[in-house]
Design a protein around this motif. Structure first.
Motif, PDB file in Angstrom:
ATOM      1  N   ARG A  22       9.826   8.962   6.571  1.00  0.00           N
ATOM      2  CA  ARG A  22      11.284   8.847   6.645  1.00  0.00           C
ATOM      3  C   ARG A  22      11.653   7.368   6.637  1.00  0.00           C
ATOM      4  NH1 ARG A  22      13.486  13.487   7.419  1.00  0.00           N
ATOM      5  NH2 ARG A  22      15.396  13.129   8.578  1.00  0.00           N
ATOM      6  N   LEU A  23      12.443   6.985   5.655  1.00  0.00           N
ATOM      7  CA  LEU A  23      12.884   5.604   5.551  1.00  0.00           C
ATOM      8  C   LEU A  23      14.344   5.504   5.961  1.00  0.00           C
ATOM      9  CD1 LEU A  23      11.318   4.542   2.121  1.00  0.00           C
ATOM     10  CD2 LEU A  23      10.348   4.320   4.396  1.00  0.00           C
ATOM     11  N   GLU A  24      14.642   4.470   6.700  1.00  0.00           N
ATOM     12  CA  GLU A  24      16.026   4.193   7.066  1.00  0.00           C
ATOM     13  C   GLU A  24      16.757   3.673   5.828  1.00  0.00           C
ATOM     14  OE1 GLU A  24      17.437   4.762  10.077  1.00  0.00           O
ATOM     15  OE2 GLU A  24      15.514   5.642  10.654  1.00  0.00           O
ATOM     16  N   PRO A  25      18.076   3.821   5.770  1.00  0.00           N
ATOM     17  CA  PRO A  25      18.823   3.278   4.621  1.00  0.00           C
ATOM     18  C   PRO A  25      18.519   1.788   4.445  1.00  0.00           C
ATOM     19  CG  PRO A  25      20.253   4.646   5.968  1.00  0.00           C
ATOM     20  CD  PRO A  25      18.954   4.508   6.722  1.00  0.00           C
ATOM     21  N   GLY A  26      18.150   1.412   3.238  1.00  0.00           N
ATOM     22  CA  GLY A  26      17.828   0.023   2.932  1.00  0.00           C
ATOM     23  C   GLY A  26      16.416  -0.399   3.276  1.00  0.00           C
ATOM     24  N   LEU A  28      12.465  -0.707   2.982  1.00  0.00           N
ATOM     25  CA  LEU A  28      11.478  -0.689   1.909  1.00  0.00           C
ATOM     26  C   LEU A  28      10.099  -0.484   2.507  1.00  0.00           C
ATOM     27  CD1 LEU A  28      12.735  -3.678  -0.250  1.00  0.00           C
ATOM     28  CD2 LEU A  28      13.100  -1.246  -0.658  1.00  0.00           C
ATOM     29  N   ARG A  29       9.267   0.250   1.798  1.00  0.00           N
ATOM     30  CA  ARG A  29       7.886   0.485   2.233  1.00  0.00           C
ATOM     31  C   ARG A  29       7.005  -0.160   1.170  1.00  0.00           C
ATOM     32  NH1 ARG A  29       6.121   4.598   6.036  1.00  0.00           N
ATOM     33  NH2 ARG A  29       3.903   4.987   5.776  1.00  0.00           N
ATOM     34  N   TYR A  30       6.423  -1.310   1.519  1.00  0.00           N
ATOM     35  CA  TYR A  30       5.676  -2.095   0.549  1.00  0.00           C
ATOM     36  C   TYR A  30       4.230  -1.623   0.402  1.00  0.00           C
ATOM     37  CZ  TYR A  30       9.462  -5.501   0.464  1.00  0.00           C
ATOM     38  OH  TYR A  30      10.675  -6.116   0.312  1.00  0.00           O
ATOM     39  N   VAL A  31       3.701  -1.899  -0.783  1.00  0.00           N
ATOM     40  CA  VAL A  31       2.303  -1.652  -1.103  1.00  0.00           C
ATOM     41  C   VAL A  31       1.887  -2.764  -2.070  1.00  0.00           C
ATOM     42  CG1 VAL A  31       2.808  -0.115  -3.067  1.00  0.00           C
ATOM     43  CG2 VAL A  31       0.649   0.118  -1.856  1.00  0.00           C
ATOM     44  N   THR A  32       0.631  -3.206  -1.976  1.00  0.00           N
ATOM     45  CA  THR A  32       0.128  -4.199  -2.925  1.00  0.00           C
ATOM     46  C   THR A  32      -0.145  -3.504  -4.255  1.00  0.00           C
ATOM     47  OG1 THR A  32      -2.181  -3.847  -2.322  1.00  0.00           O
ATOM     48  CG2 THR A  32      -0.960  -5.552  -1.081  1.00  0.00           C
ATOM     49  N   PRO A  33      -0.177  -4.255  -5.368  1.00  0.00           N
ATOM     50  CA  PRO A  33      -0.501  -3.627  -6.660  1.00  0.00           C
ATOM     51  C   PRO A  33      -1.848  -2.903  -6.623  1.00  0.00           C
ATOM     52  CG  PRO A  33       0.329  -5.849  -6.999  1.00  0.00           C
ATOM     53  CD  PRO A  33       0.145  -5.669  -5.519  1.00  0.00           C
ATOM     54  N   GLU A  34      -2.840  -3.517  -5.971  1.00  0.00           N
ATOM     55  CA  GLU A  34      -4.165  -2.892  -5.875  1.00  0.00           C
ATOM     56  C   GLU A  34      -4.105  -1.636  -5.018  1.00  0.00           C
ATOM     57  OE1 GLU A  34      -4.282  -7.222  -6.429  1.00  0.00           O
ATOM     58  OE2 GLU A  34      -3.503  -6.046  -4.762  1.00  0.00           O
ATOM     59  N   GLY A  35      -3.317  -1.685  -3.969  1.00  0.00           N
ATOM     60  CA  GLY A  35      -3.160  -0.519  -3.104  1.00  0.00           C
ATOM     61  C   GLY A  35      -2.510   0.639  -3.821  1.00  0.00           C
ATOM     62  N   LEU A  36      -1.497   0.361  -4.639  1.00  0.00           N
ATOM     63  CA  LEU A  36      -0.837   1.423  -5.397  1.00  0.00           C
ATOM     64  C   LEU A  36      -1.809   2.079  -6.364  1.00  0.00           C
ATOM     65  CD1 LEU A  36       1.832   2.922  -5.884  1.00  0.00           C
ATOM     66  CD2 LEU A  36       2.265   1.291  -7.743  1.00  0.00           C
ATOM     67  N   ARG A  37      -2.600   1.257  -7.066  1.00  0.00           N
ATOM     68  CA  ARG A  37      -3.599   1.820  -7.995  1.00  0.00           C
ATOM     69  C   ARG A  37      -4.615   2.683  -7.246  1.00  0.00           C
ATOM     70  NH1 ARG A  37      -2.841  -3.289 -10.437  1.00  0.00           N
ATOM     71  NH2 ARG A  37      -4.615  -4.185  -9.340  1.00  0.00           N
ATOM     72  N   ALA A  38      -5.064   2.202  -6.085  1.00  0.00           N
ATOM     73  CA  ALA A  38      -6.046   2.960  -5.298  1.00  0.00           C
ATOM     74  C   ALA A  38      -5.453   4.286  -4.814  1.00  0.00           C
ATOM     75  CB  ALA A  38      -6.528   2.134  -4.112  1.00  0.00           C
ATOM     76  N   LEU A  39      -4.192   4.283  -4.396  1.00  0.00           N
ATOM     77  CA  LEU A  39      -3.553   5.521  -3.940  1.00  0.00           C
ATOM     78  C   LEU A  39      -3.395   6.511  -5.090  1.00  0.00           C
ATOM     79  CD1 LEU A  39      -0.890   4.022  -1.517  1.00  0.00           C
ATOM     80  CD2 LEU A  39      -2.932   5.326  -0.881  1.00  0.00           C
TER      81      LEU A  39
END
Length: 149
Positions: A22-26, A28-39
């Motif tokens: 659950r994200l609050e309005p505004g 952001l939930r960050y991820v590194t480029p390498e982390g996104l590829r791994a996920l």
């Protein structure tokens, strides 16, 4: 109780699938480029019906890729080398909560240690309160890449 004394509509509802964070309005939930590829690779390797696959499928669209720019200070995505009071050094990467993994030395930006490290540069120290007492760690280096050993 005998099946004869139950109704079919009394059957329990199947549990709901895992919810996305659950994200609050505004927020952001960050991820590194390498982390996104791994996920994404992890999701492809899972049974789509598994709880982890459902959680990942719900979470991935919420992530914002952030490429690190350390510039000498510990920020999201940076590698930080720390030296403890005994002289032992450890390397950590500050990452988003979805890619954090202590075994791989990836530290969630939301963790107490990462919160203390944010903004620090080589030569500065951080202090952590642990159950066994206070621990002081020296920041040895901060960079965009893991330093060679």
């Amino acid at each position: 109780m005998s099946k004869a004394f139950t109704r079919e509509d009394d059957a329990p509802e199947p549990p709901a699938g895992p919810a996305a964070p659950r994200l609050e309005p505004g927020e952001l939930r960050y991820v590194t480029p390498e982390g996104l590829r791994a996920l994404h690779r992890e999701l492809e390797s899972l049974d789509p019906a598994s709880r982890r696959a459902q959680t990942l499928a719900a979470t991935l669209p919420l992530l914002t890729v952030h490429t690190p720019r350390c510039e000498g200070r510990a920020v999201f995505g940076c590698y930080v080398v720390l030296r403890d009071e005994s002289g032992n050094e450890t390397s950590w990467r500050i990452v988003g909560p979805d890619e954090a993994d202590a075994k791989e030395r990836r530290l969630s930006v939301d963790s107490p240690l990462a919160r203390e490290l944010l903004g620090k540069a080589a030569g500065e120290t951080v202090t952590l309160e642990l159950p066994r007492g206070t621990m002081e760690l020296a920041v040895v280096s901060v960079g965009d890449e893991l330093p060679p050993r």
